[in-house]
Design an enzyme around this catalytic site. Sequence first.
Site, PDB file in Angstrom:
ATOM      1  CD  GLN A  10      48.893  46.756 -45.074  1.00  0.00           C
ATOM      2  OE1 GLN A  10      47.967  46.366 -44.346  1.00  0.00           O
ATOM      3  NE2 GLN A  10      49.983  45.995 -44.801  1.00  0.00           N
ATOM      4  CB  SER A  90      42.788  45.893 -49.265  1.00  0.00           C
ATOM      5  OG  SER A  90      42.547  45.979 -47.957  1.00  0.00           O
ATOM      6  CG  LEU A  91      45.284  51.227 -46.889  1.00  0.00           C
ATOM      7  CD1 LEU A  91      44.814  51.802 -45.571  1.00  0.00           C
ATOM      8  CD2 LEU A  91      46.660  51.198 -46.902  1.00  0.00           C
ATOM      9  NE  ARG A 115      41.114  48.358 -43.084  1.00  0.00           N
ATOM     10  CZ  ARG A 115      41.948  47.725 -44.099  1.00  0.00           C
ATOM     11  NH1 ARG A 115      43.191  48.010 -44.396  1.00  0.00           N
ATOM     12  NH2 ARG A 115      41.237  46.886 -44.964  1.00  0.00           N
ATOM     13  CG  HIS A 194      41.115  41.251 -47.172  1.00  0.00           C
ATOM     14  ND1 HIS A 194      40.164  42.105 -46.876  1.00  0.00           N
ATOM     15  CD2 HIS A 194      42.256  41.900 -47.460  1.00  0.00           C
ATOM     16  CE1 HIS A 194      40.494  43.511 -47.387  1.00  0.00           C
ATOM     17  NE2 HIS A 194      41.705  43.249 -47.487  1.00  0.00           N
ATOM     18  CD  GLN A 243      38.183  47.139 -46.898  1.00  0.00           C
ATOM     19  OE1 GLN A 243      38.960  47.175 -45.940  1.00  0.00           O
ATOM     20  NE2 GLN A 243      38.273  47.920 -47.757  1.00  0.00           N
TER      21      GLN A 243
END
Length: 301
Positions: A10, A90-91, A115, A194, A243
């Site tokens: 992101q 991440s993503l 998500r 996170h 994650q």
Amino acid sequence: MKIAALFPGQGSHAVGMGADLAAAFPEAGEVYSQIDTVLPGLRTLIETGPLDELTLTANQQPALVAASTAAYRAWRAHTGLTPAFGAGHSLGEYSALVAADALSLGDALRLTRRRGELMQAAVPVGEGAMSAVMGDPATVQEVCAALDGVQPANFNAPTQTVISGTKAAVEAAGAELKARGLKAIPLKVSAPFHCALMDSAAQGLAPHLQTTRFAPPAFAVYANVTAQPNTEAGTLPALLTAQITGAVRWVDTIQALGAAGAEVFVEFGPGTVLTGLVKRILPDARTVNVGTAEQVRAFAL
């Protein structure tokens, strides 16, 4: 030459991302056509905006998967090259798994839409916060360990660590870190990603991950939470669930890729965030960005 394929998370989005790729390369065009089938309306949002709606977590996550996948598939078709390794921030781990044929694009779009919805809903607006801290990561970890409600969320570079948690705890950590000579910069984010506050999102996504068909990755994809290569399909639901509340170990990941023999780091998709971080982690590394049709055509080893 061993290529490490990197995929952004992101913050790298932009209105119009991937549109030139979709027009220039059939493989990218197929990706954008599939968006309409899986998530009607998202392609139009990607191509024309508005930016504030595209920025919403539930839209931005699948949109970035689509744009990164379009860039990757156009590059593969144009060059005939295959990466030796993959990783996503991440993503971006979902994009890496699509690239490695471990996850179908349709499933990745559906999973990242869900998500994003779950992550945004996990914490009421204003109750969570994130800050980027410049300085020794060991000090950041020590300060976070002494406080409830805050933890390291992203180990992005040797001297850049993002912390996440409740607004009060992040502010308290920031004050203590400043007292120790570090710099803490509050981030404009829609939720505290996170960290433990995302537990409801992790629990909500877990059943969807467990019922999704994963295949063994065609090349090793380094997991965010372990910074280790993975070629096993069966471990992916647990890794992707962990994650959501766990830290992104990006410094360890890039160092591990370098140690494994990665010679060129190629960032697929919009923006240059990851190539910038690679240069801070491995200053001598060779990096390339592939996010536009021009960059695909100009690619050379």
